[in-house]
Write an enzyme that holds these catalytic residues in place. Structure first.
Site, PDB file in Angstrom:
ATOM      1  N   HIS A 183      -5.623   3.765  -3.192  1.00 19.30           N
ATOM      2  CA  HIS A 183      -6.886   3.233  -2.655  1.00 19.30           C
ATOM      3  C   HIS A 183      -7.008   3.157  -1.128  1.00 19.30           C
ATOM      4  CE1 HIS A 183      -4.547  -0.637  -3.173  1.00 19.30           C
ATOM      5  NE2 HIS A 183      -4.957  -0.749  -1.934  1.00 19.30           N
ATOM      6  N   ASP A 188       0.849  -1.188   0.000  1.00 20.30           N
ATOM      7  CA  ASP A 188       0.000   0.000   0.000  1.00 20.30           C
ATOM      8  C   ASP A 188       0.884   1.237   0.000  1.00 20.30           C
ATOM      9  OD1 ASP A 188      -2.549  -1.213   0.000  1.00 20.30           O
ATOM     10  OD2 ASP A 188      -2.305  -1.745   2.097  1.00 20.30           O
ATOM     11  N   ASP A 191      -6.844  -4.862  -4.685  1.00 17.52           N
ATOM     12  CA  ASP A 191      -7.281  -4.510  -3.333  1.00 17.52           C
ATOM     13  C   ASP A 191      -8.156  -3.267  -3.276  1.00 17.52           C
ATOM     14  OD1 ASP A 191      -7.322  -4.899  -0.551  1.00 17.52           O
ATOM     15  OD2 ASP A 191      -5.719  -3.469  -0.245  1.00 17.52           O
TER      16      ASP A 191
END
Length: 1031
Positions: free
Chosen positions: A574, A259, A369
């Site tokens: 995201h 991430d 994801d």
């Protein structure tokens, strides 16, 4: 003699032989490591900054020891580790073992060589596989230790806000002898034990595996390594029994989902990439078959600038086909909220980066994801050179199980992409028997395809694949009873799926995730920053392109714009744009928006100065006037506020041509001035010749009429602009989720602080204002504004928000009956049901939209427009807009503070298309620019116009590789087949259609005609036109 074998005791016997808890004094696991030896010396120094290696090693190091704790959170400790390997260990495999709660990186000879994280099962660095006399026995390593774990530093639970005082303990730092033969035997037995347990009692193969494992324990004397080969031969006999031809094939690929920011800041992600990727590179040296799929151009760019040595090795391995860039986007962005143009730029920036750095663009879109996928994505993929898509997030659906794992996905324009969800429903596999069996059993397209993806490696916080994962899968390569497992690549998998695709089903429309629908609303400041900065970059590009076309001396700010776009695209990651990140990340994101606003304002001013130079320079005896610029491609008549010479604002009604400008002087009177009247009961009426409204003392609409038809929008006895507060306590994912049951807790907001009063009495603009108390601690003040000639009523809203676990919405019950409502998405719109007939319908109790949503019946409808909101719903005849949430994890301060936003209500005759709802929503989001001018007269000027109201001109920018050309992007917005003419006064030398990467299309040449350029559209088609100027 054949002994009696009881299944349970045999299974448990093998388990205990492998256990790291029981009988380690006499079992096999206890023999994994031989002799141990502490470091010759261990010293450290601590810093609050993340600093480069050269700066770190020059610091003063002080003594440190195993067992000590370091911190607090987000600090960095650098350890200097001096090692001396005993000469008695000649011929042995020697590891440096390091265990701590933090994330570590080993540096050797000034290069990063290995990531170390206990959570990622990486706690040792191999110094030598067989110690030779000639090898140095004394060496110095540095370990860079981040005082945070793989998943940040949540206090009490993973997604809790970070504990600022957490300390990490160094629990091991030592040299050990590693017994490779014991390790290999352990992996053999682990696979056999899993086969025995998981293939089940009714399966012959399960017993073969169990009896073999049992016999291996019999022949294995843990004190005598000479007995190990016989035991390994028994295992090899089982593993070498092959499958039949019909067996399912699993395509295993290394992966490490990182991430770009989440429970840690952007800056830490840079180190996570280095720790994870250097470990992969190290694994590839000893496992040349290993492949690794890696997405996000931004992360490659970070490593390129901070770790050039590592990056060079990655480029080398990419050229060999092992380290495989995938995805084609700048980051793995949110799939719902970025605008259409932002999504185009994700692909444009990503694919151009991969082309420049690795000599090829990506052929797969990779978004495992993200919280749902817009129905416009298939067209944008196809326009960016991509026909394949991989994700798995829909396996998280709370209500309905998605019916496919491999299928064709069709977008709103009819574009299709081959889509695959790994049937193991994960991107963090570990190469276990249970996972490969689940992959086969869970596959929803059995009989249609016989191949599937298997992404292995620790993910989210980084980590990546391990040697043990690879060694497990080597044993399952082709073993009877298990699917075939082959190390593969995304291209190999999709190529096979394409060959098998004749029987695949097609899913039409959005891939809606039935979870995480609070992310359309959480962290409202980030949502607002995103929408504003999308507008700013649009306007800067339009005005700079026109300035460059007008004056060849003007330098189009290509590199500054690229930098600003990349900041905006990064924030669309995201976990950032959705608001599911920690406070540190929110602060970084808001700082990036501030930078875009600042730089954007400067670039816009520079472009306007050049574009309108002749109107802005002070003239002798010049009169004061205002220049008004319109960056949208249709004529607009609106009320503007221009600053007068004495600093006061004066209102004027102005008509500005399409993508051009006009001068305003005398404020001319509207055909019908706005009238605002207070009634005896305290209610107020407002009208402007287009609409008439009646508001009660609490600012609620009791009537909203279209004057032409006399049609009433609000049902009898109902109130529109009704605020409602809901309890908002999800099951776990606080910032992410709003649950269906929140709807059962609705409380209308009715506590009045200041009743409705008139603030502008009419003329060009009328307005009224009021204040409410919301919940226990919050206040809301609203100015309701009606402008002359304007078809909508707008609500300028200020909220001081101090709630916890509450959800604020505003509701508009309307006198319209329809089973579907329409919502704007990227480059188009789609319909969703207003009823809850099926589980698929009610699972969409909270959905997302961009600038508008609309409920229409034949001949009439009502639209809700907004300038920075995304969450919405339409149930039966009630339109509601989600305004603010108040989650407490992972950011305890989420949304607390001051908010300002505008929404509007627009009743209309006919369809929303005919009534111009789409254009009015753009107008609300793209205000006219007013600049003081010094000329009295000047004809209005238009740079671009489009002949059809169905076609929206979305972007004008300089072409990436041709400074003498611009790219104009248009889309069909009504859902119709239409031909439109694009017109410009600039001399065009050549025009051609190109794709979203700005590559000319075959047969894309456009003839230059008297009326302009003729463009043909089918519903929701996006066209990009490359225009080469003559000068």
């Amino acid at each position: 003699m054949a002994a009696i074998k009881h299944r349970r005791t045999a299974l448990e016997r093998v388990e205990k032989f492998l256990s790291d808890t029981y009988f380690t004094d006499c079992n096999l696991r206890g023999r994994l490591f031989g002799d141990r030896c502490p470091p010759a010396s261990l010293s450290c120094f601590q810093t609050r900054r993340r600093i480069p290696y050269q700066e770190a090693v020059a610091q003063q190091f002080g003594p440190a020891q195993v067992g000590e704790s370091f911190g607090p959170t987000w600090e960095t400790c650098w350890f200097k580790v001096e090692l001396s390997i005993p000469s008695a260990w000649a011929g042995r495999e020697v590891h440096f073992v390091w265990e701590s709660d933090g994330e570590g990186m080993v540096w050797r000879d000034a290069q990063p060589v290995q990531g170390l994280t206990k959570e990622g099962e990486k706690t040792s660095y191999i110094l030598t596989r067989s110690l030779k006399e000639s090898e140095p026995h004394s060496l110095t390593l540095y370990v860079e230790l981040a005082c945070n774990g793989l998943f940040g530093a949540g206090k009490g639970s993973m997604i809790a806000p970070p504990d600022p005082d957490r300390r990490v303990t160094l629990s091991k730092a030592e040299l050990v002898v590693f017994n490779r033969d014991v390790y290999e035997l352990l992996v053999d037995l682990e696979i056999l034990l899993d086969m025995a347990q998981l293939l089940g009692e009714e399966n012959q193969r399960s017993f073969q595996a169990l009896y073999t494992a049992n016999q291996m324990v019999n022949v294995c004397d843990v004190t005598d390594p000479s007995t190990f080969p016989a035991a390994r031969d028994l295992a090899a006999a089982i593993f070498s029994q092959r499958n039949g031809e019909s067996q399912h094939t699993i395509h295993a690929m290394g992966h490490c989902h990182i991430d770009s920011a989440w429970l840690w800041p952007y800056e830490e992600t840079i180190r996570k990439c280095a720790r994870s990727w250097v470990t992969v590179v190290h694994l590839m040296e000893h496992n040349p078959e290993l492949t690794f799929a890696c997405s996000q151009a931004q992360q490659f760019q970070w490593v390129r600038s901070c770790y050039p040595g590592l990056y060079a090795r990655i480029q080398h391995l990419a050229a060999k086909g092992q380290f495989i860039p995938v995805g084609g986007t700048w980051v793995e962005m949110d799939g719902n909220l970025p605008s259409g143009e932002s999504m185009v730029r994700q692909f444009l920036q990503g694919q151009r980066f991969f082309q420049e750095q690795f000599g090829r663009i990506c052929t797969e879109f990779w978004l495992p994801d993200t919280f749902g996928y817009s129905a416009q994505l298939p067209q944008l993929m196809r326009g960016s050179g991509i026909r394949r898509f991989l994700t798995q997030k829909l396996s998280w659906n709370l209500v309905n199980s998605f019916p496919h794992h491999t299928f064709f996905w069709e977008g709103i324009d009819g574009s299709q992409v081959l889509t695959h969800f790994p049937p193991g429903d994960s991107y963090g596999m570990q190469g276990r028997v249970a996972e490969v069996l689940k992959t086969v059993k869970n596959n929803k397209d059995k009989g249609r395809v016989n191949h599937s993806a298997f992404l292995f490696g620790f993910g989210d916080g980084g980590g990546g694949p391990t040697q043990k994962m690879l060694d497990r899968m080597k044993r399952m390569r082709d073993t009877d009873g298990l699917p075939r497992v082959q190390i593969s690549t995304p291209d190999q998998l999709f190529s096979v799926l394409e060959k098998e695709s004749s029987q695949l089903c097609t899913w039409v429309g959005e891939l809606f995730l039935e979870l995480h629908n609070g992310t359309y609303t959480t962290q409202a400041q980030i949502k607002k920053g995103n929408r504003e900065c999308e507008r700013i970059l649009h306007d800067v590009e339009v005005l700079s392109s026109l300035a460059a076309a007008q004056d060849s001396a003007f330098q189009y700010p290509a590199s500054q714009l690229q930098q600003l776009w990349r900041l905006l695209l990064l924030n669309q990651f995201h976990d950032v744009l959705p608001g599911s990140c920690i406070q540190l990340v929110v602060e970084d994101a808001l700082q990036y928006y501030t930078e875009i606003r600042r730089a954007g304002a400067q670039l816009q001013e520079e472009a306007v100065q050049v574009l309108c130079r002749h109107l802005l320079q002070p003239q002798p005896c010049s009169t004061h006037s205002s220049l008004v610029l319109n960056t949208l491609a249709w004529e607009r008549t609106e009320v503007i506020a221009s600053p007068g010479p004495d600093g006061t604002e004066t209102l004027a009604l102005v008509t500005v041509p399409s993508m051009g400008y006009a001068l305003v002087q005398e404020p001319f009177e509207p055909p019908q001035p706005v009238a605002v009247r207070k009634q005896e009961d305290g209610s107020i009426t407002m009208e402007n010749g287009v609409i008439a409204v009646c508001l009660d003392t609490m600012g609620r609409l009791t009537s909203l009429q279209l004057l032409d038809s006399g049609r009433e929008s609000i049902p009898d006895g109902c109130y529109a602009n009704q605020f409602a507060l809901f309890d908002d306590v999800p099951l776990y994912w606080d910032a992410w989720d709003v649950m269906d049951y929140h709807l059962q807790t609705r409380k209308p907001v009715t506590t009045l602080l200041q009743p409705l009063e008139i603030t502008l009495a009419g003329g060009l603009r009328g307005s009224v204002s009021f204040s409410l108390q919301v919940g226990k601690n919050s206040t809301l003040t609203q100015e309701i504004i009606l402008d002359a000639t304007c078809p909508y009523l707008r609500f300028l809203t200020q909220v001081e928000w101090k709630e916890a676990h509450k959800f604020l919405k505003v509701e508009f019950p309307v006198q319209v009956r329809s089973t579907n409502a329409t919502y704007e998405i990227q480059f188009g719109h789609l319909q969703r049901p207003t009823h809850w007939n099926t589980s698929w319908d009610w699972a969409r109790f909270e959905v997302w939209a961009h600038k508008w949503l609309d409920l229409s019946e034949h001949g009439f409808g009502v639209a809700l427009l907004n300038d920075c909101k995304y969450g919405a719903s339409a149930h039966r005849n009630v339109l509601s807009l989600s305004l603010l949430r108040a989650p407490k994890s992972p950011d305890a301060t989420a949304d607390i503070g001051h908010h300002q936003f505008t929404y509007a209500v627009m009743p209309h005759q006919g369809s929303f298309q005919e009534a111009g709802v789409i254009q009015q929503a753009y107008n609300l989001n793209f205000p006219l620019h007013v600049v003081p001018a010094s000329r009295a007269q000047c004809p209005a000027w238009s740079a671009f116009s489009v002949s059809s109201p169905a076609v929206v001109l979305e972007a004008v920018k300089q072409a990436e590789d041709r400074p003498e050309a611009v790219v104009v992007r248009l889309y069909e917005a009504h859902g119709s087949t239409v031909t439109a003419w694009l017109q410009t006064p600039f001399p065009v030398k050549e025009a051609m259609l190109c794709d979203l990467l700005e590559r000319p299309l075959a047969q894309g040449h456009l003839p230059l005609e008297q009326q302009g350029l003729r463009l043909s559209f089918t519903p929701f088609r996006v066209l990009s036109v490359l225009l080469v100027w003559s000068h």
